[in-house]
Design an enzyme around this catalytic site. Structure first.
Site, PDB file in Angstrom:
ATOM      1  N   GLY A   1       4.821   1.177   4.704  1.00 37.83           N
ATOM      2  CA  GLY A   1       6.123   1.840   4.566  1.00 37.83           C
ATOM      3  C   GLY A   1       7.172   1.030   3.822  1.00 37.83           C
ATOM      4  O   GLY A   1       7.852   1.554   2.924  1.00 37.83           O
TER       5      GLY A   1
ATOM      6  N   SER B   1       3.520  -2.460  10.247  1.00 40.34           N
ATOM      7  CA  SER B   1       4.983  -2.419  10.398  1.00 40.34           C
ATOM      8  C   SER B   1       5.672  -3.726  10.030  1.00 40.34           C
ATOM      9  O   SER B   1       6.599  -4.175  10.714  1.00 40.34           O
ATOM     10  CB  SER B   1       5.359  -1.972  11.819  1.00 40.34           C
ATOM     11  OG  SER B   1       4.866  -0.663  12.052  1.00 40.34           O
TER      12      SER B   1
ATOM     13  N   ASN C   1       0.866  -1.186   0.000  1.00 39.03           N
ATOM     14  CA  ASN C   1       0.000   0.000   0.000  1.00 39.03           C
ATOM     15  C   ASN C   1       0.902   1.236   0.000  1.00 39.03           C
ATOM     16  O   ASN C   1       1.533   1.537   1.009  1.00 39.03           O
ATOM     17  CB  ASN C   1      -0.890  -0.032   1.252  1.00 39.03           C
ATOM     18  CG  ASN C   1      -1.709   1.239   1.400  1.00 39.03           C
ATOM     19  OD1 ASN C   1      -1.805   2.043   0.474  1.00 39.03           O
ATOM     20  ND2 ASN C   1      -2.296   1.421   2.574  1.00 39.03           N
ATOM     21  N   TRP C   2       0.954   1.902  -1.151  1.00 39.51           N
ATOM     22  CA  TRP C   2       1.865   3.047  -1.266  1.00 39.51           C
ATOM     23  C   TRP C   2       1.282   4.319  -0.634  1.00 39.51           C
ATOM     24  O   TRP C   2       1.950   5.343  -0.579  1.00 39.51           O
ATOM     25  CB  TRP C   2       2.210   3.297  -2.741  1.00 39.51           C
ATOM     26  CG  TRP C   2       3.003   2.197  -3.386  1.00 39.51           C
ATOM     27  CD1 TRP C   2       3.427   1.033  -2.791  1.00 39.51           C
ATOM     28  CD2 TRP C   2       3.470   2.137  -4.731  1.00 39.51           C
ATOM     29  NE1 TRP C   2       4.125   0.271  -3.695  1.00 39.51           N
ATOM     30  CE2 TRP C   2       4.164   0.917  -4.896  1.00 39.51           C
ATOM     31  CE3 TRP C   2       3.369   2.992  -5.837  1.00 39.51           C
ATOM     32  CZ2 TRP C   2       4.754   0.541  -6.108  1.00 39.51           C
ATOM     33  CZ3 TRP C   2       3.943   2.623  -7.048  1.00 39.51           C
ATOM     34  CH2 TRP C   2       4.634   1.403  -7.175  1.00 39.51           C
ATOM     35  N   LYS C   3       0.028   4.268  -0.234  1.00 39.90           N
ATOM     36  CA  LYS C   3      -0.654   5.432   0.373  1.00 39.90           C
ATOM     37  C   LYS C   3      -0.470   6.680  -0.511  1.00 39.90           C
ATOM     38  O   LYS C   3      -0.414   6.555  -1.726  1.00 39.90           O
ATOM     39  CB  LYS C   3      -0.141   5.663   1.802  1.00 39.90           C
ATOM     40  CG  LYS C   3      -0.151   4.386   2.632  1.00 39.90           C
ATOM     41  CD  LYS C   3      -0.006   4.654   4.101  1.00 39.90           C
ATOM     42  CE  LYS C   3       0.152   3.337   4.827  1.00 39.90           C
ATOM     43  NZ  LYS C   3       0.002   3.471   6.260  1.00 39.90           N
TER      44      LYS C   3
ATOM     45  N   GLY D   1       2.415   1.942  10.648  1.00 48.00           N
ATOM     46  CA  GLY D   1       3.311   3.081  10.493  1.00 48.00           C
ATOM     47  C   GLY D   1       4.009   3.488  11.780  1.00 48.00           C
ATOM     48  O   GLY D   1       4.614   4.556  11.850  1.00 48.00           O
TER      49      GLY D   1
ATOM     50  N   GLU E   1      -6.808   4.180   7.763  1.00 43.60           N
ATOM     51  CA  GLU E   1      -6.730   5.629   7.550  1.00 43.60           C
ATOM     52  C   GLU E   1      -8.031   6.169   6.966  1.00 43.60           C
ATOM     53  O   GLU E   1      -8.402   7.319   7.205  1.00 43.60           O
ATOM     54  CB  GLU E   1      -5.507   5.959   6.678  1.00 43.60           C
ATOM     55  CG  GLU E   1      -4.226   5.821   7.497  1.00 43.60           C
ATOM     56  CD  GLU E   1      -3.049   5.239   6.767  1.00 43.60           C
ATOM     57  OE1 GLU E   1      -2.995   5.310   5.535  1.00 43.60           O
ATOM     58  OE2 GLU E   1      -2.155   4.678   7.456  1.00 43.60           O
TER      59      GLU E   1
ATOM     60  N   HIS F   1      -9.480   0.623   4.817  1.00 44.63           N
ATOM     61  CA  HIS F   1      -8.161   0.804   5.443  1.00 44.63           C
ATOM     62  C   HIS F   1      -8.327   1.704   6.677  1.00 44.63           C
ATOM     63  O   HIS F   1      -9.162   2.608   6.689  1.00 44.63           O
ATOM     64  CB  HIS F   1      -7.176   1.427   4.445  1.00 44.63           C
ATOM     65  CG  HIS F   1      -5.785   1.472   4.987  1.00 44.63           C
ATOM     66  ND1 HIS F   1      -5.345   2.491   5.798  1.00 44.63           N
ATOM     67  CD2 HIS F   1      -4.755   0.599   4.877  1.00 44.63           C
ATOM     68  CE1 HIS F   1      -4.091   2.245   6.154  1.00 44.63           C
ATOM     69  NE2 HIS F   1      -3.708   1.097   5.602  1.00 44.63           N
TER      70      HIS F   1
ATOM     71  N   GLU G   1      -5.212  -5.443  10.455  1.00 47.19           N
ATOM     72  CA  GLU G   1      -4.181  -4.434  10.680  1.00 47.19           C
ATOM     73  C   GLU G   1      -4.465  -3.695  11.982  1.00 47.19           C
ATOM     74  O   GLU G   1      -5.284  -2.763  11.994  1.00 47.19           O
ATOM     75  CB  GLU G   1      -4.167  -3.428   9.531  1.00 47.19           C
ATOM     76  CG  GLU G   1      -3.902  -4.045   8.172  1.00 47.19           C
ATOM     77  CD  GLU G   1      -3.352  -3.006   7.217  1.00 47.19           C
ATOM     78  OE1 GLU G   1      -2.196  -3.153   6.809  1.00 47.19           O
ATOM     79  OE2 GLU G   1      -4.062  -2.035   6.904  1.00 47.19           O
TER      80      GLU G   1
END
Ligand code: PEP
Length: 253
Positions: free
Chosen positions: A237, A215, A9-11, A175, A99, A97, A169
């Site tokens: 990340g 992570s 996931n490159w966000k 993160g 976020e 997700h 998650e």
């Protein structure tokens, strides 16, 4: 035998040059294992999906979007449909997700509509769930994750559930550099598997991939994957560094 699945996931990261170079490096670094021992997907930002899909079209790496809207077209300024995502060569889409749940404020009900819309539009949703730190500390992890699973997959038929990948998650691990221990992750994965078995029966539940995310690094990928109910990894990340992402792919292949 189900293959392990690693998704990146490159966000809201990369630009028009680095998205292409990152995709190229991941494809060349993982050429021997991607598609063979392990399924791989990357989820770039919307505006770079097409460029990345082009670069990866000759590889075994799939491309996914990070979100979608619940309607197929019309007056929905700023939104992107499942048909559009599919049209440019993507096969996956992240739904729910953390976020989007906690920064943007998406509800279980909206996420449920997104999962259903994705499947009806021919996409494979990666449906994310996970508790916040205060919920874990208050021993509410099972209650929170069960609610997200039941509400997020509400009214999804046994036939449609086969398109879904679930990702556990824990929000406190995303993160932050704090990874759930393999045992903490396995405990929640087993709970999710049990719930899916209640909802869809034992066999379908066994076949639904449940990814761990939070992570993940090259150093902890293999020990997480050694757990019975961890079928793959969702990586944030570390998926932005080709060497790390390739090392994770190789660690699970
Ligand atoms: C994620 O965003 O899905 C994620 C797991 O991020 P990170 O690997 O950076 O914790």
């Amino acid at each position: 035998m189900r293959k392990p699945f690693v998704a990146g996931n490159w966000k809201m990261n990369t630009d028009s040059e680095t998205c292409v170079s990152l995709a190229k490096s991941i494809a060349s670094g993982s050429r021997e294992v991607a598609g063979e021992g392990v399924k791989v997907a990357v989820c770039p930002p919307f505006v770079y999906l097409q460029a990345v899909a082009r670069v990866l079209s000759a590889s075994s790496i799939a491309v996914g979007a990070q979100d979608l809207y619940t309607e197929s077209k019309g007056a929905f300024t700023g939104e992107i449909s499942a048909l559009m995502i599919k049209d440019i060569g993507c096969s996956y889409v992240l739904c729910g997700h953390s976020e989007r749940r906690h920064v943007i404020g998406e509800s279980d009900e909206l996420i449920n509509k997104k999962v259903t819309t994705a499947i009806n539009g021919g996409l494979l949703p990666i449906f994310c769930v996970g508790e916040m730190l205060e919920e874990r500390e208050a021993s509410r992890t099972s209650e929170v994750v069960s609610g997200q699973i039941k509400n997020g997959l509400a009214s999804l038929s046994a036939e449609k559930i086969s398109a879904v990948t679930v990702a556990y998650e824990p929000v406190w691990a995303i993160g932050t550099g704090l990874t759930a221990t393999p045992q903490q992750a396995q405990e929640v994965h087993a709970l999710i598997r049990e719930l899916l078995a209640e909802m869809y029966g034992g066999q379908p539940a066994e076949e639904i991939p449940i990814l761990y995310g939070g992570s993940v690094k090259p150093e902890n990928a293999a020990e997480l994957m050694a757990e019975r109910d961890i079928n793959g990894l969702l990586v944030g990340g570390a998926s932005l560094k080709a060497d790390d992402f390739v090392a994770i792919i190789k660690a699970v292949a």
